[in-house]
Design a protein around this motif. Structure first.
Motif, PDB file in Angstrom:
ATOM      1  N   ASP A   4       0.786 -14.326   1.155  1.00  0.00           N
ATOM      2  CA  ASP A   4       1.268 -13.028   0.824  1.00  0.00           C
ATOM      3  C   ASP A   4       1.014 -12.042   1.848  1.00  0.00           C
ATOM      4  O   ASP A   4       1.671 -10.848   1.964  1.00  0.00           O
ATOM      5  CB  ASP A   4       0.261 -12.640  -0.327  1.00  0.00           C
ATOM      6  CG  ASP A   4       0.182 -13.646  -1.722  1.00  0.00           C
ATOM      7  OD1 ASP A   4       1.402 -13.937  -1.894  1.00  0.00           O
ATOM      8  OD2 ASP A   4      -0.528 -13.675  -2.338  1.00  0.00           O
ATOM      9  N   LEU A  50       3.852  -9.513   3.142  1.00  0.00           N
ATOM     10  CA  LEU A  50       3.698  -7.991   3.381  1.00  0.00           C
ATOM     11  C   LEU A  50       3.779  -7.419   4.419  1.00  0.00           C
ATOM     12  O   LEU A  50       4.238  -6.543   4.964  1.00  0.00           O
ATOM     13  CB  LEU A  50       2.502  -7.695   2.447  1.00  0.00           C
ATOM     14  CG  LEU A  50       2.483  -7.896   0.907  1.00  0.00           C
ATOM     15  CD1 LEU A  50       1.242  -7.695   0.503  1.00  0.00           C
ATOM     16  CD2 LEU A  50       3.489  -6.919   0.359  1.00  0.00           C
ATOM     17  N   LEU A  90       7.320  -7.141   5.653  1.00  0.00           N
ATOM     18  CA  LEU A  90       7.854  -6.138   5.194  1.00  0.00           C
ATOM     19  C   LEU A  90       7.500  -4.844   5.998  1.00  0.00           C
ATOM     20  O   LEU A  90       8.446  -3.832   6.153  1.00  0.00           O
ATOM     21  CB  LEU A  90       7.901  -6.018   3.751  1.00  0.00           C
ATOM     22  CG  LEU A  90       8.577  -7.174   3.014  1.00  0.00           C
ATOM     23  CD1 LEU A  90       7.921  -7.234   1.607  1.00  0.00           C
ATOM     24  CD2 LEU A  90      10.019  -7.050   2.955  1.00  0.00           C
ATOM     25  N   ALA A 141       6.795 -13.559  -3.746  1.00  0.00           N
ATOM     26  CA  ALA A 141       7.192 -11.833  -3.728  1.00  0.00           C
ATOM     27  C   ALA A 141       7.108 -11.696  -5.273  1.00  0.00           C
ATOM     28  O   ALA A 141       6.758 -10.511  -5.767  1.00  0.00           O
ATOM     29  CB  ALA A 141       8.706 -12.073  -3.200  1.00  0.00           C
ATOM     30  N   LEU A 191       4.860  -4.738  -4.298  1.00  0.00           N
ATOM     31  CA  LEU A 191       6.171  -5.229  -3.843  1.00  0.00           C
ATOM     32  C   LEU A 191       7.144  -4.715  -4.929  1.00  0.00           C
ATOM     33  O   LEU A 191       6.686  -4.893  -6.105  1.00  0.00           O
ATOM     34  CB  LEU A 191       6.599  -6.490  -3.646  1.00  0.00           C
ATOM     35  CG  LEU A 191       7.690  -7.067  -3.004  1.00  0.00           C
ATOM     36  CD1 LEU A 191       7.309  -8.274  -1.939  1.00  0.00           C
ATOM     37  CD2 LEU A 191       8.488  -7.674  -3.983  1.00  0.00           C
ATOM     38  N   TYR A 231      13.713  -6.767  -1.006  1.00  0.00           N
ATOM     39  CA  TYR A 231      12.540  -6.679  -1.335  1.00  0.00           C
ATOM     40  C   TYR A 231      11.875  -5.527  -0.477  1.00  0.00           C
ATOM     41  O   TYR A 231      12.131  -5.482   0.686  1.00  0.00           O
ATOM     42  CB  TYR A 231      11.599  -8.135  -0.806  1.00  0.00           C
ATOM     43  CG  TYR A 231      12.249  -9.159  -1.618  1.00  0.00           C
ATOM     44  CD1 TYR A 231      11.414  -9.578  -2.879  1.00  0.00           C
ATOM     45  CD2 TYR A 231      13.370 -10.006  -1.590  1.00  0.00           C
ATOM     46  CE1 TYR A 231      11.910 -10.811  -3.589  1.00  0.00           C
ATOM     47  CE2 TYR A 231      13.813 -11.112  -1.920  1.00  0.00           C
ATOM     48  CZ  TYR A 231      12.965 -11.346  -3.203  1.00  0.00           C
ATOM     49  OH  TYR A 231      13.685 -12.315  -3.993  1.00  0.00           O
ATOM     50  N   GLN A 255       8.084  -3.455   0.456  1.00  0.00           N
ATOM     51  CA  GLN A 255       6.748  -3.531   0.098  1.00  0.00           C
ATOM     52  C   GLN A 255       6.049  -2.159  -0.201  1.00  0.00           C
ATOM     53  O   GLN A 255       6.865  -1.195  -0.097  1.00  0.00           O
ATOM     54  CB  GLN A 255       5.967  -3.800   1.304  1.00  0.00           C
ATOM     55  CG  GLN A 255       6.231  -2.980   2.467  1.00  0.00           C
ATOM     56  CD  GLN A 255       5.162  -1.608   2.328  1.00  0.00           C
ATOM     57  OE1 GLN A 255       4.267  -1.699   1.863  1.00  0.00           O
ATOM     58  NE2 GLN A 255       5.544  -0.629   2.973  1.00  0.00           N
ATOM     59  N   LEU A 272       2.592  -2.023  -0.404  1.00  0.00           N
ATOM     60  CA  LEU A 272       1.138  -1.901  -0.481  1.00  0.00           C
ATOM     61  C   LEU A 272       0.592  -0.712   0.624  1.00  0.00           C
ATOM     62  O   LEU A 272      -0.471  -0.506   0.249  1.00  0.00           O
ATOM     63  CB  LEU A 272       0.861  -3.240   0.891  1.00  0.00           C
ATOM     64  CG  LEU A 272      -0.524  -3.426   1.445  1.00  0.00           C
ATOM     65  CD1 LEU A 272      -1.121  -3.956   0.168  1.00  0.00           C
ATOM     66  CD2 LEU A 272      -0.435  -4.386   2.490  1.00  0.00           C
TER      67      LEU A 272
END
Length: 403
Positions: A11, A15, A18, A61, A70, A84, A86, A88
């Motif tokens: 993970d 992240l 991205l 994901a 995400l 995709y 992110q 975060l």
């Protein structure tokens, strides 16, 4: 934010990738599953290097989407494909400087402030090492800390920082545990470092000239490179920045080039003028190099072991400053020590000095040269000549300003 700060290594890589690509390749962001897998598995700027398969990337994901970290969206144009994105940074409320540091920590594990400054240059422009440290301490001081400072391990020159968003692998080898912080020379600031370099070379100037003024006599690779510079220049203006005792500038002048030498140390310039009275030497900072007085630009700019006291984070700006006054088709020639350490000298040639010698990674230097917009980059690495007392590998980089 319960559970938000616990990310598995896969993970973290997703992240982090991205976050990085959102800033460095915005035209192709958000990423497709295949592009995300490629970003996760790339061999540069990743520690450790992973080999995630597409199924793992898509599964992790989806799990991150369920946690609100995400988004999966459809492409805006062309054939419909999932991409995709992110979130975060939104979930954590990151400022741009915090976002940059967290990105690199997610992608490369524990790092020192100097390394972080160098590696975040495409993500955020930190003014200096102190600004990086201030941001790290702000992140560590949050109610839910995002980073923490580690104790210094044996062999490390600086304390390192690690993110707190999940488990971070320990360095797997001793070499990985002792990665050098090439920004150590800036610990007291660039102005202090520059003053130390100037004073140190002023102190050793006469003895340095006596010892090194004839060093080209047994160096076939170096004289071959200089002869190529002479052929390239064809009598046009060339400049050696950081010319020291002047022997390289004098070699070029004797070969027919309109050669000038510049150096930060007034004593070094005086020593060069005494030894080579027919050549031109001036006191000048290489980072402020101007064009020749009677020409639109330099046919060649040589930084012959004159970048060795600069921190890694300073190299991009310095190389850009040297490339800027080149004529179209002009050459930039760099000579450096190659390696993975910073060597400090308190005494040299019988004089008290205060100098850090930075040994750079060849791939990093080549990348800096390419980022400055130069083309046809060549680089040469040779081992130390023990008979001459050398203890480092020598790196030479030659590149051309596009016409």
């Amino acid at each position: 934010m319960d559970g938000l700060l616990v990310l598995e290594p896969e993970d973290q890589r997703i992240l982090g990738s991205l976050l990085e690509k959102q800033m460095t390749v915005p035209a192709s962001y958000p990423l497709t599953a295949n592009a995300l897998r490629t970003a996760c598995n790339q061999t540069s700027n990743r520690e450790p290097v992973l080999d995630l398969d597409l199924e793992t990337v898509e599964r992790r994901a989806r799990a991150l989407k369920e946690r609100g970290l995400l988004r999966i969206v459809w492409a805006d144009a062309g054939r419909r494909v999932l991409k995709y994105h992110q979130t975060l940074d939104e979930a954590l409320g990151l400022d741009t400087d915090e976002r940059a540091l967290l990105t690199v920590l997610l992608l490369r594990g524990e790092q020192a402030p100097g390394e972080l400054r160098t590696r975040t240059q495409r993500l955020h422009d930190f003014a200096d090492r102190q600004e990086v440290e201030a941001c790290l301490r702000r992140m560590a001081g949050r109610p839910e800390p995002l980073v923490r400072e580690l104790e210094r391990r044996p062999g490390q020159q600086d304390r390192r920082w690690v993110h707190l968003l999940g488990p971070v692998p320990e360095p797997v080898t001793a070499a990985a545990a002792t990665v050098v912080d090439r920004d150590v020379p800036l610990a007291q600031g660039a102005e202090v470092r520059d003053a130390q370099v100037r004073a140190s070379y002023d102190a050793v100037a006469a003895d340095y000239a006596d010892r090194f003024a004839d060093e080209l006599d047994g160096l076939p690779l170096e004289t071959w490179l200089l002869d190529r510079v002479l052929a390239q220049a064809a009598g046009r203006p060339v400049v050696e920045v950081g010319s020291g005792p002047g022997h390289v500038t004098a070699y070029l002048a004797d070969g027919g080039a309109d050669a000038t030498g510049t150096d930060l140390s007034p004593a070094m310039v005086a020593a060069a003028r005494r030894r080579f009275p027919d050549a031109t030497f001036e006191v000048e900072d290489l980072r402020r190099l101007s064009r020749p007085r009677a020409s639109s630009g330099w046919a060649a700019v040589l930084a012959w072991y004159s970048l060795i006291h600069l921190a890694a984070s300073e190299l991009p700006e310095a190389v850009a400053a040297l490339a800027r006054p080149l004529d179209p088709g002009g050459w930039l020639v760099l000579g450096l020590h190659a390696g993975s350490e910073v060597r400090h000298l308190d005494e040299w040639l019988g004089h008290d000095v205060d100098l850090d010698f930075v040994l750079h990674d060849p791939a990093f230097v080549v990348g800096v040269v390419e980022a400055a917009g130069l083309a046809d980059v060549e680089w040469y690495l040779r081992g130390p000549v023990a008979a001459r007392g050398e203890t480092t590998q020598r790196l030479y980089v030659v590149a051309r300003r596009p016409a």
